[in-house]
Design a protein around this motif. Sequence first.
Motif, PDB file in Angstrom:
ATOM      1  N   VAL A   1      67.353 -25.582  -4.414  1.00  0.00           N
ATOM      2  CA  VAL A   1      66.199 -26.257  -3.820  1.00  0.00           C
ATOM      3  C   VAL A   1      64.938 -25.672  -4.443  1.00  0.00           C
ATOM      4  O   VAL A   1      64.697 -24.466  -4.351  1.00  0.00           O
ATOM      5  CB  VAL A   1      66.171 -26.076  -2.292  1.00  0.00           C
ATOM      6  CG1 VAL A   1      64.987 -26.806  -1.684  1.00  0.00           C
ATOM      7  CG2 VAL A   1      67.480 -26.556  -1.679  1.00  0.00           C
TER       8      VAL A   1
ATOM      9  N   ASN B   1      61.587 -19.617  -0.433  1.00  0.00           N
ATOM     10  CA  ASN B   1      62.781 -18.929  -0.930  1.00  0.00           C
ATOM     11  C   ASN B   1      63.243 -19.525  -2.259  1.00  0.00           C
ATOM     12  O   ASN B   1      64.431 -19.584  -2.531  1.00  0.00           O
ATOM     13  CB  ASN B   1      63.914 -19.044   0.084  1.00  0.00           C
ATOM     14  CG  ASN B   1      64.245 -20.490   0.397  1.00  0.00           C
ATOM     15  OD1 ASN B   1      63.372 -21.357   0.333  1.00  0.00           O
ATOM     16  ND2 ASN B   1      65.484 -20.775   0.720  1.00  0.00           N
TER      17      ASN B   1
ATOM     18  N   GLY C   1      66.010 -22.090  -3.474  1.00  0.00           N
ATOM     19  CA  GLY C   1      66.939 -22.010  -2.347  1.00  0.00           C
ATOM     20  C   GLY C   1      68.348 -22.281  -2.858  1.00  0.00           C
ATOM     21  O   GLY C   1      68.536 -23.058  -3.800  1.00  0.00           O
ATOM     22  N   THR C   2      69.298 -21.623  -2.277  1.00  0.00           N
ATOM     23  CA  THR C   2      70.692 -21.773  -2.701  1.00  0.00           C
ATOM     24  C   THR C   2      71.481 -22.525  -1.644  1.00  0.00           C
ATOM     25  O   THR C   2      71.539 -22.083  -0.490  1.00  0.00           O
ATOM     26  CB  THR C   2      71.340 -20.380  -2.879  1.00  0.00           C
ATOM     27  OG1 THR C   2      70.545 -19.624  -3.787  1.00  0.00           O
ATOM     28  CG2 THR C   2      72.770 -20.494  -3.395  1.00  0.00           C
ATOM     29  N   VAL C   3      72.081 -23.636  -2.022  1.00  0.00           N
ATOM     30  CA  VAL C   3      72.967 -24.347  -1.102  1.00  0.00           C
ATOM     31  C   VAL C   3      74.389 -24.172  -1.624  1.00  0.00           C
ATOM     32  O   VAL C   3      74.717 -24.611  -2.733  1.00  0.00           O
ATOM     33  CB  VAL C   3      72.585 -25.834  -0.968  1.00  0.00           C
ATOM     34  CG1 VAL C   3      73.549 -26.545  -0.020  1.00  0.00           C
ATOM     35  CG2 VAL C   3      71.143 -25.970  -0.471  1.00  0.00           C
ATOM     36  N   ASP C   4      75.184 -23.494  -0.835  1.00  0.00           N
ATOM     37  CA  ASP C   4      76.564 -23.179  -1.243  1.00  0.00           C
ATOM     38  C   ASP C   4      77.452 -24.417  -1.128  1.00  0.00           C
ATOM     39  O   ASP C   4      77.231 -25.275  -0.267  1.00  0.00           O
ATOM     40  CB  ASP C   4      77.111 -22.069  -0.337  1.00  0.00           C
ATOM     41  CG  ASP C   4      76.265 -20.805  -0.392  1.00  0.00           C
ATOM     42  OD1 ASP C   4      76.285 -20.131  -1.418  1.00  0.00           O
ATOM     43  OD2 ASP C   4      75.556 -20.512   0.607  1.00  0.00           O
TER      44      ASP C   4
ATOM     45  N   TYR D   1      78.904 -24.998   2.325  1.00  0.00           N
ATOM     46  CA  TYR D   1      77.973 -25.151   3.461  1.00  0.00           C
ATOM     47  C   TYR D   1      78.097 -26.556   4.035  1.00  0.00           C
ATOM     48  O   TYR D   1      78.025 -27.538   3.286  1.00  0.00           O
ATOM     49  CB  TYR D   1      76.544 -24.883   2.976  1.00  0.00           C
ATOM     50  CG  TYR D   1      75.477 -25.078   4.030  1.00  0.00           C
ATOM     51  CD1 TYR D   1      75.412 -24.267   5.158  1.00  0.00           C
ATOM     52  CD2 TYR D   1      74.502 -26.072   3.889  1.00  0.00           C
ATOM     53  CE1 TYR D   1      74.427 -24.431   6.114  1.00  0.00           C
ATOM     54  CE2 TYR D   1      73.503 -26.240   4.836  1.00  0.00           C
ATOM     55  CZ  TYR D   1      73.474 -25.420   5.951  1.00  0.00           C
ATOM     56  OH  TYR D   1      72.494 -25.589   6.892  1.00  0.00           O
TER      57      TYR D   1
ATOM     58  N   GLU E   1      73.172 -28.930   7.909  1.00  0.00           N
ATOM     59  CA  GLU E   1      72.118 -29.766   7.318  1.00  0.00           C
ATOM     60  C   GLU E   1      71.345 -28.964   6.274  1.00  0.00           C
ATOM     61  O   GLU E   1      71.014 -27.785   6.509  1.00  0.00           O
ATOM     62  CB  GLU E   1      71.157 -30.222   8.414  1.00  0.00           C
ATOM     63  CG  GLU E   1      69.997 -31.050   7.880  1.00  0.00           C
ATOM     64  CD  GLU E   1      69.059 -31.521   8.990  1.00  0.00           C
ATOM     65  OE1 GLU E   1      69.124 -30.970  10.113  1.00  0.00           O
ATOM     66  OE2 GLU E   1      68.269 -32.439   8.713  1.00  0.00           O
ATOM     67  N   VAL E   2      71.036 -29.576   5.168  1.00  0.00           N
ATOM     68  CA  VAL E   2      70.167 -28.919   4.190  1.00  0.00           C
ATOM     69  C   VAL E   2      68.732 -28.989   4.707  1.00  0.00           C
ATOM     70  O   VAL E   2      68.256 -30.048   5.128  1.00  0.00           O
ATOM     71  CB  VAL E   2      70.284 -29.563   2.792  1.00  0.00           C
ATOM     72  CG1 VAL E   2      69.153 -29.099   1.881  1.00  0.00           C
ATOM     73  CG2 VAL E   2      71.635 -29.217   2.176  1.00  0.00           C
ATOM     74  N   LYS E   3      68.084 -27.847   4.707  1.00  0.00           N
ATOM     75  CA  LYS E   3      66.683 -27.781   5.143  1.00  0.00           C
ATOM     76  C   LYS E   3      65.859 -27.144   4.038  1.00  0.00           C
ATOM     77  O   LYS E   3      66.393 -26.391   3.205  1.00  0.00           O
ATOM     78  CB  LYS E   3      66.566 -26.980   6.434  1.00  0.00           C
ATOM     79  CG  LYS E   3      67.264 -27.689   7.595  1.00  0.00           C
ATOM     80  CD  LYS E   3      67.096 -26.970   8.897  1.00  0.00           C
ATOM     81  CE  LYS E   3      67.840 -27.745   9.983  1.00  0.00           C
ATOM     82  NZ  LYS E   3      67.896 -27.017  11.234  1.00  0.00           N
TER      83      LYS E   3
HETATM   84  O1  LIG Z   1      66.692 -23.662   0.957  1.00  0.00           O
HETATM   85  C1  LIG Z   1      67.783 -23.554   1.535  1.00  0.00           C
HETATM   86  C2  LIG Z   1      68.578 -22.411   1.423  1.00  0.00           C
HETATM   87  C3  LIG Z   1      69.764 -22.345   2.127  1.00  0.00           C
HETATM   88  N1  LIG Z   1      70.159 -23.396   2.909  1.00  0.00           N
HETATM   89  C4  LIG Z   1      71.451 -23.349   3.606  1.00  0.00           C
HETATM   90  C5  LIG Z   1      72.582 -23.677   2.642  1.00  0.00           C
HETATM   91  C6  LIG Z   1      73.137 -22.355   2.265  1.00  0.00           C
HETATM   92  O2  LIG Z   1      74.496 -22.469   1.891  1.00  0.00           O
HETATM   93  C7  LIG Z   1      72.925 -21.559   3.536  1.00  0.00           C
HETATM   94  C8  LIG Z   1      72.835 -20.076   3.362  1.00  0.00           C
HETATM   95  O3  LIG Z   1      71.809 -19.788   2.454  1.00  0.00           O
HETATM   96  P1  LIG Z   1      71.620 -18.311   1.872  1.00  0.00           P
HETATM   97  O4  LIG Z   1      72.935 -17.737   1.470  1.00  0.00           O
HETATM   98  O5  LIG Z   1      70.533 -18.375   0.854  1.00  0.00           O
HETATM   99  O6  LIG Z   1      71.014 -17.567   3.131  1.00  0.00           O
HETATM  100  P2  LIG Z   1      71.511 -16.257   3.889  1.00  0.00           P
HETATM  101  O7  LIG Z   1      70.312 -15.673   4.494  1.00  0.00           O
HETATM  102  O8  LIG Z   1      72.347 -15.391   2.976  1.00  0.00           O
HETATM  103  O9  LIG Z   1      72.396 -16.903   5.050  1.00  0.00           O
HETATM  104  P3  LIG Z   1      73.973 -16.845   5.237  1.00  0.00           P
HETATM  105  O10 LIG Z   1      74.231 -15.519   5.874  1.00  0.00           O
HETATM  106  O11 LIG Z   1      74.265 -17.993   6.151  1.00  0.00           O
HETATM  107  O12 LIG Z   1      74.633 -16.971   3.903  1.00  0.00           O
HETATM  108  O13 LIG Z   1      71.692 -22.047   4.086  1.00  0.00           O
HETATM  109  C9  LIG Z   1      69.395 -24.539   3.012  1.00  0.00           C
HETATM  110  O14 LIG Z   1      69.732 -25.489   3.696  1.00  0.00           O
HETATM  111  N2  LIG Z   1      68.217 -24.575   2.331  1.00  0.00           N
END
Ligand SMILES: O=c1ccn([C@H]2C[C@H](O)[C@@H](COP(=O)(O)OP(=O)(O)OP(=O)(O)O)O2)c(=O)[nH]1
Length: 154
Positions: A71, A87, A90-93, A96, A99-101
């Motif tokens: 993102v 961020n 942004g990383t969407v796995d 996942y 919802e993508v935000k």
């Molecule tokens: O801009 C973004 C970034 C992440 N995500 C969602 C999809 C992603 O797969 C998940 C987790 O993101 P990330 O690994 O960057 O965050 P985290 O803080 O490590 O959370 P988690 O512990 O859930 O992995 O949040 C979004 O919807 N938008």
Amino acid sequence: MQDVLGPTLRLIRLPHGEGVELPAYETRGAAGMDLKAAVGENEPLVIAPGRRALVPTGFIFEIADGFEGQVRPRSGLAFKHGITCLNTPGTVDSDYRGEVKVLLINHGDEDFAVTRGMRIAQMLITPVVQARIVEATQASETARGAGGFGSTGV
Ligand SMILES: O=c1ccn([C@H]2C[C@H](O)[C@@H](COP(=O)(O)OP(=O)(O)OP(=O)(O)O)O2)c(=O)[nH]1
Ligand SMILES: [Mg+2]
């Protein structure tokens, strides 16, 4: 670009995404598909200067195995309004299923109103590999060695 067959992206529309346009590549060679805001029709999301907000897209993105969604900000919003993704990227796995935000931040000096359907960011679908993680006792030798952070000059 569209002659190159990429992975299928399945999008699951959530109730509040009803009527919001699908994410789309705006031009033939666009790297990213623009994401639209699924905020309420009569409830723009106002981001005050210095504040941040999670903006819903209205979709679950089922990203193919071996790929991620990145993102990224839109340069026009950044240039005109100081709006970017906090961020970024942004990383969407691929596993996942929420919802993508989009996490926007307002670096400008005026309130910014996110309205329904507004193109707030873009998503690239990018191949990823997972490394095999192995702990070792010694680093191998290279010409660079430990030099970094400008060691080769500017
Ligand atoms: O801009 C973004 C970034 C992440 N995500 C969602 C999809 C992603 O797969 C998940 C987790 O993101 P990330 O690994 O960057 O965050 P985290 O803080 O490590 O959370 P988690 O512990 O859930 O992995 O949040 C979004 O919807 N938008
Ligand atoms: Mg994580």
